[in-house]
Design a protein around this motif. Sequence first.
Motif, PDB file in Angstrom:
ATOM      1  N   LEU A 134      13.508   8.640   9.506  1.00  0.00           N
ATOM      2  CA  LEU A 134      12.587   7.518   9.391  1.00  0.00           C
ATOM      3  C   LEU A 134      11.179   8.098   9.412  1.00  0.00           C
ATOM      4  CD1 LEU A 134      12.786   4.149  11.311  1.00  0.00           C
ATOM      5  CD2 LEU A 134      10.621   5.280  10.862  1.00  0.00           C
ATOM      6  N   VAL A 135      10.410   7.841   8.373  1.00  0.00           N
ATOM      7  CA  VAL A 135       9.101   8.474   8.212  1.00  0.00           C
ATOM      8  C   VAL A 135       8.026   7.401   8.064  1.00  0.00           C
ATOM      9  CG1 VAL A 135       7.740  10.056   6.804  1.00  0.00           C
ATOM     10  CG2 VAL A 135      10.193  10.448   7.091  1.00  0.00           C
ATOM     11  N   ARG A 136       6.892   7.614   8.741  1.00  0.00           N
ATOM     12  CA  ARG A 136       5.776   6.661   8.700  1.00  0.00           C
ATOM     13  C   ARG A 136       4.498   7.388   8.262  1.00  0.00           C
ATOM     14  NH1 ARG A 136       8.300   5.450  13.978  1.00  0.00           N
ATOM     15  NH2 ARG A 136       9.370   3.431  13.846  1.00  0.00           N
ATOM     16  N   PRO A 137       4.295   7.569   6.969  1.00  0.00           N
ATOM     17  CA  PRO A 137       3.141   8.361   6.509  1.00  0.00           C
ATOM     18  C   PRO A 137       1.802   7.645   6.578  1.00  0.00           C
ATOM     19  CG  PRO A 137       4.452   7.624   4.650  1.00  0.00           C
ATOM     20  CD  PRO A 137       5.196   7.211   5.872  1.00  0.00           C
ATOM     21  N   LEU A 138       1.795   6.329   6.909  1.00  0.00           N
ATOM     22  CA  LEU A 138       0.523   5.585   6.973  1.00  0.00           C
ATOM     23  C   LEU A 138      -0.041   5.501   8.385  1.00  0.00           C
ATOM     24  CD1 LEU A 138       1.022   2.535   4.554  1.00  0.00           C
ATOM     25  CD2 LEU A 138       0.363   4.895   4.028  1.00  0.00           C
ATOM     26  N   LEU A 139       0.497   6.239   9.337  1.00  0.00           N
ATOM     27  CA  LEU A 139       0.006   6.133  10.711  1.00  0.00           C
ATOM     28  C   LEU A 139      -1.429   6.640  10.872  1.00  0.00           C
ATOM     29  CD1 LEU A 139       2.954   6.960  13.156  1.00  0.00           C
ATOM     30  CD2 LEU A 139       1.959   4.749  12.565  1.00  0.00           C
ATOM     31  N   GLY A 140      -1.970   7.249   9.854  1.00  0.00           N
ATOM     32  CA  GLY A 140      -3.375   7.664   9.899  1.00  0.00           C
ATOM     33  C   GLY A 140      -4.321   6.621   9.323  1.00  0.00           C
ATOM     34  N   LEU A 141      -3.774   5.495   8.809  1.00  0.00           N
ATOM     35  CA  LEU A 141      -4.595   4.424   8.260  1.00  0.00           C
ATOM     36  C   LEU A 141      -4.535   3.198   9.175  1.00  0.00           C
ATOM     37  CD1 LEU A 141      -3.545   4.453   4.480  1.00  0.00           C
ATOM     38  CD2 LEU A 141      -5.475   5.638   5.539  1.00  0.00           C
ATOM     39  N   PHE A 142      -5.621   2.428   9.184  1.00  0.00           N
ATOM     40  CA  PHE A 142      -5.655   1.185   9.941  1.00  0.00           C
ATOM     41  C   PHE A 142      -5.406   0.009   9.002  1.00  0.00           C
ATOM     42  CE2 PHE A 142      -8.000   4.159  12.569  1.00  0.00           C
ATOM     43  CZ  PHE A 142      -7.484   3.892  13.834  1.00  0.00           C
ATOM     44  N   ARG A 143      -5.081  -1.147   9.596  1.00  0.00           N
ATOM     45  CA  ARG A 143      -4.693  -2.302   8.795  1.00  0.00           C
ATOM     46  C   ARG A 143      -5.804  -2.741   7.851  1.00  0.00           C
ATOM     47  NH1 ARG A 143      -2.891  -5.460  12.796  1.00  0.00           N
ATOM     48  NH2 ARG A 143      -0.849  -4.468  12.701  1.00  0.00           N
ATOM     49  N   TRP A 144      -7.048  -2.665   8.284  1.00  0.00           N
ATOM     50  CA  TRP A 144      -8.139  -3.071   7.402  1.00  0.00           C
ATOM     51  C   TRP A 144      -8.226  -2.152   6.183  1.00  0.00           C
ATOM     52  CZ3 TRP A 144     -12.112   0.241   6.203  1.00  0.00           C
ATOM     53  CH2 TRP A 144     -12.334   1.329   7.063  1.00  0.00           C
ATOM     54  N   GLN A 204      -7.891  -3.208   2.209  1.00  0.00           N
ATOM     55  CA  GLN A 204      -8.875  -2.791   1.215  1.00  0.00           C
ATOM     56  C   GLN A 204      -8.200  -2.128   0.023  1.00  0.00           C
ATOM     57  OE1 GLN A 204     -12.044  -0.345   2.825  1.00  0.00           O
ATOM     58  NE2 GLN A 204     -12.495   0.559   0.845  1.00  0.00           N
ATOM     59  N   PHE A 205      -7.211  -1.278   0.266  1.00  0.00           N
ATOM     60  CA  PHE A 205      -6.485  -0.598  -0.804  1.00  0.00           C
ATOM     61  C   PHE A 205      -5.792  -1.604  -1.718  1.00  0.00           C
ATOM     62  CE2 PHE A 205      -2.752   1.358  -2.682  1.00  0.00           C
ATOM     63  CZ  PHE A 205      -3.200   2.602  -3.095  1.00  0.00           C
ATOM     64  N   CYS A 206      -5.143  -2.608  -1.123  1.00  0.00           N
ATOM     65  CA  CYS A 206      -4.432  -3.614  -1.920  1.00  0.00           C
ATOM     66  C   CYS A 206      -5.389  -4.424  -2.777  1.00  0.00           C
ATOM     67  CB  CYS A 206      -3.616  -4.526  -1.010  1.00  0.00           C
ATOM     68  SG  CYS A 206      -2.182  -3.722  -0.243  1.00  0.00           S
ATOM     69  N   ARG A 207      -6.567  -4.747  -2.248  1.00  0.00           N
ATOM     70  CA  ARG A 207      -7.558  -5.482  -3.034  1.00  0.00           C
ATOM     71  C   ARG A 207      -8.037  -4.632  -4.210  1.00  0.00           C
ATOM     72  NH1 ARG A 207     -10.093  -7.014   1.884  1.00  0.00           N
ATOM     73  NH2 ARG A 207     -11.759  -5.548   1.381  1.00  0.00           N
ATOM     74  N   GLN A 208      -8.313  -3.349  -3.952  1.00  0.00           N
ATOM     75  CA  GLN A 208      -8.793  -2.463  -5.003  1.00  0.00           C
ATOM     76  C   GLN A 208      -7.790  -2.321  -6.137  1.00  0.00           C
ATOM     77  OE1 GLN A 208      -9.731   1.185  -2.943  1.00  0.00           O
ATOM     78  NE2 GLN A 208     -11.753   0.459  -2.277  1.00  0.00           N
ATOM     79  N   HIS A 209      -6.496  -2.318  -5.777  1.00  0.00           N
ATOM     80  CA  HIS A 209      -5.452  -2.119  -6.786  1.00  0.00           C
ATOM     81  C   HIS A 209      -4.824  -3.435  -7.237  1.00  0.00           C
ATOM     82  CE1 HIS A 209      -5.872   1.961  -5.165  1.00  0.00           C
ATOM     83  NE2 HIS A 209      -5.310   2.379  -6.275  1.00  0.00           N
ATOM     84  N   GLN A 210      -5.387  -4.559  -6.772  1.00  0.00           N
ATOM     85  CA  GLN A 210      -4.943  -5.897  -7.184  1.00  0.00           C
ATOM     86  C   GLN A 210      -3.423  -6.048  -7.034  1.00  0.00           C
ATOM     87  OE1 GLN A 210      -6.658  -6.079 -11.186  1.00  0.00           O
ATOM     88  NE2 GLN A 210      -8.435  -7.179 -10.372  1.00  0.00           N
ATOM     89  N   LEU A 211      -2.935  -5.669  -5.882  1.00  0.00           N
ATOM     90  CA  LEU A 211      -1.507  -5.756  -5.605  1.00  0.00           C
ATOM     91  C   LEU A 211      -1.163  -7.168  -5.126  1.00  0.00           C
ATOM     92  CD1 LEU A 211      -1.065  -2.318  -3.806  1.00  0.00           C
ATOM     93  CD2 LEU A 211      -0.481  -2.900  -6.167  1.00  0.00           C
ATOM     94  N   PRO A 212      -0.056  -7.734  -5.580  1.00  0.00           N
ATOM     95  CA  PRO A 212       0.283  -9.132  -5.283  1.00  0.00           C
ATOM     96  C   PRO A 212       0.918  -9.305  -3.906  1.00  0.00           C
ATOM     97  CG  PRO A 212       1.963  -8.205  -6.711  1.00  0.00           C
ATOM     98  CD  PRO A 212       0.913  -7.121  -6.527  1.00  0.00           C
ATOM     99  N   CYS A 257       0.836  -1.206   0.000  1.00  0.00           N
ATOM    100  CA  CYS A 257       0.000   0.000   0.000  1.00  0.00           C
ATOM    101  C   CYS A 257       0.868   1.252   0.000  1.00  0.00           C
ATOM    102  CB  CYS A 257      -0.921  -0.028   1.211  1.00  0.00           C
ATOM    103  SG  CYS A 257      -1.943   1.447   1.428  1.00  0.00           S
ATOM    104  N   LEU A 258       1.883   1.264   0.856  1.00  0.00           N
ATOM    105  CA  LEU A 258       2.782   2.418   0.940  1.00  0.00           C
ATOM    106  C   LEU A 258       3.468   2.681  -0.392  1.00  0.00           C
ATOM    107  CD1 LEU A 258       4.470   4.536   2.531  1.00  0.00           C
ATOM    108  CD2 LEU A 258       6.056   2.671   3.069  1.00  0.00           C
ATOM    109  N   LEU A 259       4.061   1.642  -0.976  1.00  0.00           N
ATOM    110  CA  LEU A 259       4.793   1.818  -2.229  1.00  0.00           C
ATOM    111  C   LEU A 259       3.881   2.317  -3.336  1.00  0.00           C
ATOM    112  CD1 LEU A 259       7.368   1.541  -3.881  1.00  0.00           C
ATOM    113  CD2 LEU A 259       6.825  -0.885  -4.220  1.00  0.00           C
ATOM    114  N   GLN A 260       2.682   1.756  -3.432  1.00  0.00           N
ATOM    115  CA  GLN A 260       1.764   2.182  -4.494  1.00  0.00           C
ATOM    116  C   GLN A 260       1.351   3.641  -4.318  1.00  0.00           C
ATOM    117  OE1 GLN A 260       0.871   0.243  -7.220  1.00  0.00           O
ATOM    118  NE2 GLN A 260       0.150   2.244  -7.951  1.00  0.00           N
ATOM    119  N   ILE A 261       1.049   4.037  -3.090  1.00  0.00           N
ATOM    120  CA  ILE A 261       0.653   5.431  -2.849  1.00  0.00           C
ATOM    121  C   ILE A 261       1.800   6.380  -3.179  1.00  0.00           C
ATOM    122  CG2 ILE A 261       0.118   7.086  -1.009  1.00  0.00           C
ATOM    123  CD1 ILE A 261      -1.727   5.008   0.214  1.00  0.00           C
ATOM    124  N   LEU A 262       3.017   6.028  -2.780  1.00  0.00           N
ATOM    125  CA  LEU A 262       4.166   6.884  -3.098  1.00  0.00           C
ATOM    126  C   LEU A 262       4.386   6.968  -4.605  1.00  0.00           C
ATOM    127  CD1 LEU A 262       6.739   5.817  -0.344  1.00  0.00           C
ATOM    128  CD2 LEU A 262       5.337   7.893  -0.406  1.00  0.00           C
TER     129      LEU A 262
END
Length: 341
Positions: free
Chosen positions: A166-176, A180-188, A39-44
Amino acid sequence: MTRLSSFHLRVQHAIRQRQLLHPGERLLVAFSGGQDSFCLLQILRDLQPRWDWKLFVLHCDHRWSADETECARFLQRWLQQQGLIHAVATADPIRRDEAGARAWRYQQLDKWARIWECSAVVMGHTASDRAETLLWNLLRGTGAAGLSSLDWQRRLDERDPTSARLVRPLLGLFRWETEQFCRQHQLPVWPDRSNQDLAHGRNRLRLEVMPYLKQHFNPQLEVALNRAATLLQAEHELVVAQADQLWAQVYEPTLPKLRRDPLRAAPLALQRQVMFRFLSLVLPHHPTFDQVEAGIQLLKAGRGSRSPDYPGGSWLEVKEDHICFVSINSTSPKGSNSPRL
């Protein structure tokens, strides 16, 4: 340009609001192959045209199992197909120890950040990770720094001001949400089977304890724990800032030693922070709570009083108006950067 979803916009807002990343930066993306890092890599990658970032990807293979090594091979093929600049760091045989593995990973992140001249290392920790970390460290009996340790950004090596951020830009998102993002973008996404092993305490906390607490105590447990971590972080930063001022008044590097009078007059929270910092400088290991408290007791003890011995033949001793570090081996302090209690 890629049309930005609500996920993209939330992450971009956090980056801007907290000044996590800057236009034109060279970013090392820590990539495990799990849903959060995908999810992180795709968003970046999707934000890259707007920010002019240069992305580099590092995967670390501990070689603990055949599955982990197969994951590394799969990810390397996928990264090549995507045309991403990447590397796979492969460990020499290391024992199954989470702390040792983490230390090795951070060494690799630092090494490759310097090779690629990256100013920031970006990791995919989420709000779910932050909630688990707070609860895990609370069960282990940590202080405020441990309870708020998973913060949005810090130095990769807090003792080295030249290390990357060291940066954590996804700390505003939860694991679920990353799922969901990975399913939507069909990430392997590569499923990490070790995450299901209940022999690891952190997995048991995630799979059994957290769901139990959500069901029986607070359905919004992760939100509540993240709120607590945010409050603790701000309060701890205040204590550290005040302790830095006190440190300049009490620390004398010769011997080394602490001046007792100004330290004794300070609030207990500041005494503990200063004593922890002092012991972190002179001891070869992380100071324990009992060792810090033994040092605090010397603030009101008579001259000649001393702490229990530390491993290796050293102790604290009251000499004149100072608390002095005494060692059979005459060890010198390791440095003056400020660790956190």
